[in-house]
Design a protein around this motif. Sequence first.
Motif, PDB file in Angstrom:
ATOM      1  N   GLU A  66       2.270   6.306   8.182  1.00  0.00           N
ATOM      2  CA  GLU A  66       2.281   6.789   6.793  1.00  0.00           C
ATOM      3  C   GLU A  66       2.014   8.293   6.819  1.00  0.00           C
ATOM      4  O   GLU A  66       1.052   8.755   7.421  1.00  0.00           O
ATOM      5  CB  GLU A  66       1.229   6.097   5.938  1.00  0.00           C
ATOM      6  CG  GLU A  66       1.286   6.559   4.484  1.00  0.00           C
ATOM      7  CD  GLU A  66       0.095   6.087   3.667  1.00  0.00           C
ATOM      8  OE1 GLU A  66       0.169   6.161   2.420  1.00  0.00           O
ATOM      9  OE2 GLU A  66      -0.917   5.679   4.260  1.00  0.00           O
ATOM     10  N   ILE A  67       2.880   9.049   6.155  1.00  0.00           N
ATOM     11  CA  ILE A  67       2.762  10.509   6.141  1.00  0.00           C
ATOM     12  C   ILE A  67       2.605  10.960   4.693  1.00  0.00           C
ATOM     13  O   ILE A  67       3.393  10.595   3.822  1.00  0.00           O
ATOM     14  CB  ILE A  67       4.016  11.156   6.762  1.00  0.00           C
ATOM     15  CG1 ILE A  67       4.202  10.659   8.206  1.00  0.00           C
ATOM     16  CG2 ILE A  67       3.896  12.677   6.725  1.00  0.00           C
ATOM     17  CD1 ILE A  67       5.509  11.103   8.830  1.00  0.00           C
ATOM     18  N   SER A  68       1.593  11.746   4.434  1.00  0.00           N
ATOM     19  CA  SER A  68       1.364  12.281   3.097  1.00  0.00           C
ATOM     20  C   SER A  68       1.909  13.707   3.000  1.00  0.00           C
ATOM     21  O   SER A  68       1.899  14.456   3.977  1.00  0.00           O
ATOM     22  CB  SER A  68      -0.128  12.267   2.752  1.00  0.00           C
ATOM     23  OG  SER A  68      -0.873  12.997   3.697  1.00  0.00           O
ATOM     24  N   VAL A  69       2.391  14.055   1.817  1.00  0.00           N
ATOM     25  CA  VAL A  69       2.970  15.378   1.573  1.00  0.00           C
ATOM     26  C   VAL A  69       1.917  16.266   0.938  1.00  0.00           C
ATOM     27  O   VAL A  69       1.317  15.901  -0.074  1.00  0.00           O
ATOM     28  CB  VAL A  69       4.204  15.288   0.669  1.00  0.00           C
ATOM     29  CG1 VAL A  69       4.850  16.662   0.507  1.00  0.00           C
ATOM     30  CG2 VAL A  69       5.202  14.284   1.218  1.00  0.00           C
ATOM     31  N   ILE A  70       1.672  17.416   1.536  1.00  0.00           N
ATOM     32  CA  ILE A  70       0.686  18.351   1.011  1.00  0.00           C
ATOM     33  C   ILE A  70       1.380  19.650   0.610  1.00  0.00           C
ATOM     34  O   ILE A  70       2.506  19.929   1.031  1.00  0.00           O
ATOM     35  CB  ILE A  70      -0.444  18.632   2.021  1.00  0.00           C
ATOM     36  CG1 ILE A  70       0.117  19.243   3.313  1.00  0.00           C
ATOM     37  CG2 ILE A  70      -1.209  17.363   2.334  1.00  0.00           C
ATOM     38  CD1 ILE A  70      -0.956  19.618   4.321  1.00  0.00           C
ATOM     39  N   ASP A  71       0.691  20.445  -0.185  1.00  0.00           N
ATOM     40  CA  ASP A  71       1.271  21.670  -0.706  1.00  0.00           C
ATOM     41  C   ASP A  71       1.483  22.690   0.409  1.00  0.00           C
ATOM     42  O   ASP A  71       0.798  22.657   1.434  1.00  0.00           O
ATOM     43  CB  ASP A  71       0.352  22.258  -1.788  1.00  0.00           C
ATOM     44  CG  ASP A  71       1.115  23.167  -2.737  1.00  0.00           C
ATOM     45  OD1 ASP A  71       2.307  23.422  -2.493  1.00  0.00           O
ATOM     46  OD2 ASP A  71       0.502  23.610  -3.720  1.00  0.00           O
ATOM     47  N   GLY A  72       2.429  23.610   0.186  1.00  0.00           N
ATOM     48  CA  GLY A  72       2.672  24.662   1.151  1.00  0.00           C
ATOM     49  C   GLY A  72       1.577  25.713   1.110  1.00  0.00           C
ATOM     50  O   GLY A  72       0.595  25.610   0.384  1.00  0.00           O
ATOM     51  N   GLY A 124       0.789  -1.218   0.000  1.00  0.00           N
ATOM     52  CA  GLY A 124       0.000   0.000   0.000  1.00  0.00           C
ATOM     53  C   GLY A 124       0.822   1.269   0.000  1.00  0.00           C
ATOM     54  O   GLY A 124       0.266   2.368   0.048  1.00  0.00           O
ATOM     55  N   VAL A 125       2.154   1.141  -0.056  1.00  0.00           N
ATOM     56  CA  VAL A 125       3.018   2.324  -0.080  1.00  0.00           C
ATOM     57  C   VAL A 125       3.011   2.909  -1.491  1.00  0.00           C
ATOM     58  O   VAL A 125       3.170   2.195  -2.477  1.00  0.00           O
ATOM     59  CB  VAL A 125       4.457   1.961   0.329  1.00  0.00           C
ATOM     60  CG1 VAL A 125       5.357   3.195   0.270  1.00  0.00           C
ATOM     61  CG2 VAL A 125       4.471   1.355   1.726  1.00  0.00           C
ATOM     62  N   ILE A 126       2.809   4.223  -1.583  1.00  0.00           N
ATOM     63  CA  ILE A 126       2.789   4.889  -2.890  1.00  0.00           C
ATOM     64  C   ILE A 126       4.216   5.052  -3.395  1.00  0.00           C
ATOM     65  O   ILE A 126       5.063   5.626  -2.723  1.00  0.00           O
ATOM     66  CB  ILE A 126       2.090   6.250  -2.806  1.00  0.00           C
ATOM     67  CG1 ILE A 126       0.612   6.048  -2.448  1.00  0.00           C
ATOM     68  CG2 ILE A 126       2.207   7.008  -4.128  1.00  0.00           C
ATOM     69  CD1 ILE A 126      -0.166   7.332  -2.310  1.00  0.00           C
ATOM     70  N   GLN A 127       4.471   4.505  -4.580  1.00  0.00           N
ATOM     71  CA  GLN A 127       5.775   4.600  -5.219  1.00  0.00           C
ATOM     72  C   GLN A 127       5.674   5.549  -6.411  1.00  0.00           C
ATOM     73  O   GLN A 127       4.603   5.713  -6.998  1.00  0.00           O
ATOM     74  CB  GLN A 127       6.248   3.220  -5.698  1.00  0.00           C
ATOM     75  CG  GLN A 127       6.241   2.136  -4.640  1.00  0.00           C
ATOM     76  CD  GLN A 127       7.361   2.297  -3.636  1.00  0.00           C
ATOM     77  OE1 GLN A 127       8.256   3.116  -3.829  1.00  0.00           O
ATOM     78  NE2 GLN A 127       7.328   1.532  -2.567  1.00  0.00           N
ATOM     79  N   GLN A 128       6.788   6.140  -6.788  1.00  0.00           N
ATOM     80  CA  GLN A 128       6.810   6.955  -7.985  1.00  0.00           C
ATOM     81  C   GLN A 128       8.220   6.969  -8.568  1.00  0.00           C
ATOM     82  O   GLN A 128       9.197   6.791  -7.849  1.00  0.00           O
ATOM     83  CB  GLN A 128       6.342   8.376  -7.711  1.00  0.00           C
ATOM     84  CG  GLN A 128       7.247   9.204  -6.823  1.00  0.00           C
ATOM     85  CD  GLN A 128       6.789  10.645  -6.743  1.00  0.00           C
ATOM     86  OE1 GLN A 128       5.737  11.027  -7.238  1.00  0.00           O
ATOM     87  NE2 GLN A 128       7.587  11.497  -6.115  1.00  0.00           N
ATOM     88  N   GLY A 158       1.409  15.248  -2.854  1.00  0.00           N
ATOM     89  CA  GLY A 158       0.439  14.224  -3.225  1.00  0.00           C
ATOM     90  C   GLY A 158       0.956  12.816  -2.995  1.00  0.00           C
ATOM     91  O   GLY A 158       0.187  11.856  -3.066  1.00  0.00           O
ATOM     92  N   SER A 159       2.256  12.685  -2.723  1.00  0.00           N
ATOM     93  CA  SER A 159       2.845  11.378  -2.446  1.00  0.00           C
ATOM     94  C   SER A 159       2.843  11.119  -0.941  1.00  0.00           C
ATOM     95  O   SER A 159       2.481  11.983  -0.148  1.00  0.00           O
ATOM     96  CB  SER A 159       4.270  11.308  -2.990  1.00  0.00           C
ATOM     97  OG  SER A 159       4.321  11.602  -4.358  1.00  0.00           O
ATOM     98  N   SER A 160       3.270   9.946  -0.589  1.00  0.00           N
ATOM     99  CA  SER A 160       3.368   9.604   0.826  1.00  0.00           C
ATOM    100  C   SER A 160       4.639   8.787   1.060  1.00  0.00           C
ATOM    101  O   SER A 160       5.242   8.268   0.128  1.00  0.00           O
ATOM    102  CB  SER A 160       2.144   8.808   1.290  1.00  0.00           C
ATOM    103  OG  SER A 160       2.048   7.579   0.602  1.00  0.00           O
TER     104      SER A 160
END
Length: 335
Positions: free
Chosen positions: A328-334, A120-124, A310-312
Amino acid sequence: MKERIKQSGNTLYDEQIKDAQDILVYGFTDDVSYNPNIVLYGTEDSVPIKMYDQKYSAAYGFTTQFLTPNNVPIPLGQLLYDKKKNDYWLCVESYNVSEIHNDGKLGKCGRFLKWQDKDGVIQQTPIIVTSASKYNNGEDGTEVIQLGSDQLMLFMQLNENTVKLDRGMQFFIDENTEDPSVYELTRTDTALYTYNGIGFLSIIVTECAYTPTEKELELGVCNYKKPHSPTPPIESDKTSVLCATISGKEQLRLDYKKKYTVSFTDKGTGEAVEWSGVDFKWNVVSNFIVKQDIYDNVIELLINDEDSVGSSFLLQCLVQDVVVGQMEISVIDGW
């Protein structure tokens, strides 16, 4: 001449190689083709490299030739990042020329491919996107109704995550983030551009019908599932079981430092265990750079990469190299 050979080589051949290497290094950074802004992808490791003859290729899209000193190889599949231009490059050709220098070709990555792994980890990863209409998509059937006929060829680095991409997986590949086109993986090739586990792979994706959820659009992944976070038990010196609890927000805002703390409990008794008596360490599982500042039972995290929004990623606490707690930590916009 014989005395000179003794200093830098055993034969005239070795002397010529050494001379050629020295000539290349001398004034290497003064050449107009030298790019001082290139680092290895995901790191701050600088790469001395010349980039020239940029053009469009039917095979890989926008490409550039490169040249590096003999002691700075750029292996097939290596990802590079231009910090000034915010460009990502994938090495699609690489040669060592007579032990004098390395040269080859880089393809410019136009976007990121995002998906969830089995945990379930988001990869990119950065990818090269080209048209694949002339290729067989790797499927055969007798379906009467077909929605969408577009096919794309994607090139990406071969690594432990991309090698697991399999048929049937779906991806958003579109600049339209509100109603993006969705493509399904129909063909993968991990052998054609690789050697001894190093290189890059190609996949063909075919446009398909798909109705995303709001969460999937927010995260940029298809078929989103909530990650499971197994917490294996760890026995302490008193044969009890330790559990770790990580405290902090599950969203990390871009360019803002956030503090996370860890506490421990004895699972057998439910009593708190003083963190100073536990030999633990932090671990960050991420495909992008997460800056860390660690002290006491605290870790401060900071992300500056705009492409990570948008990633985590996973923040883990390890005891004897075993995960006893994670978040799990998601990254959001500043702001």
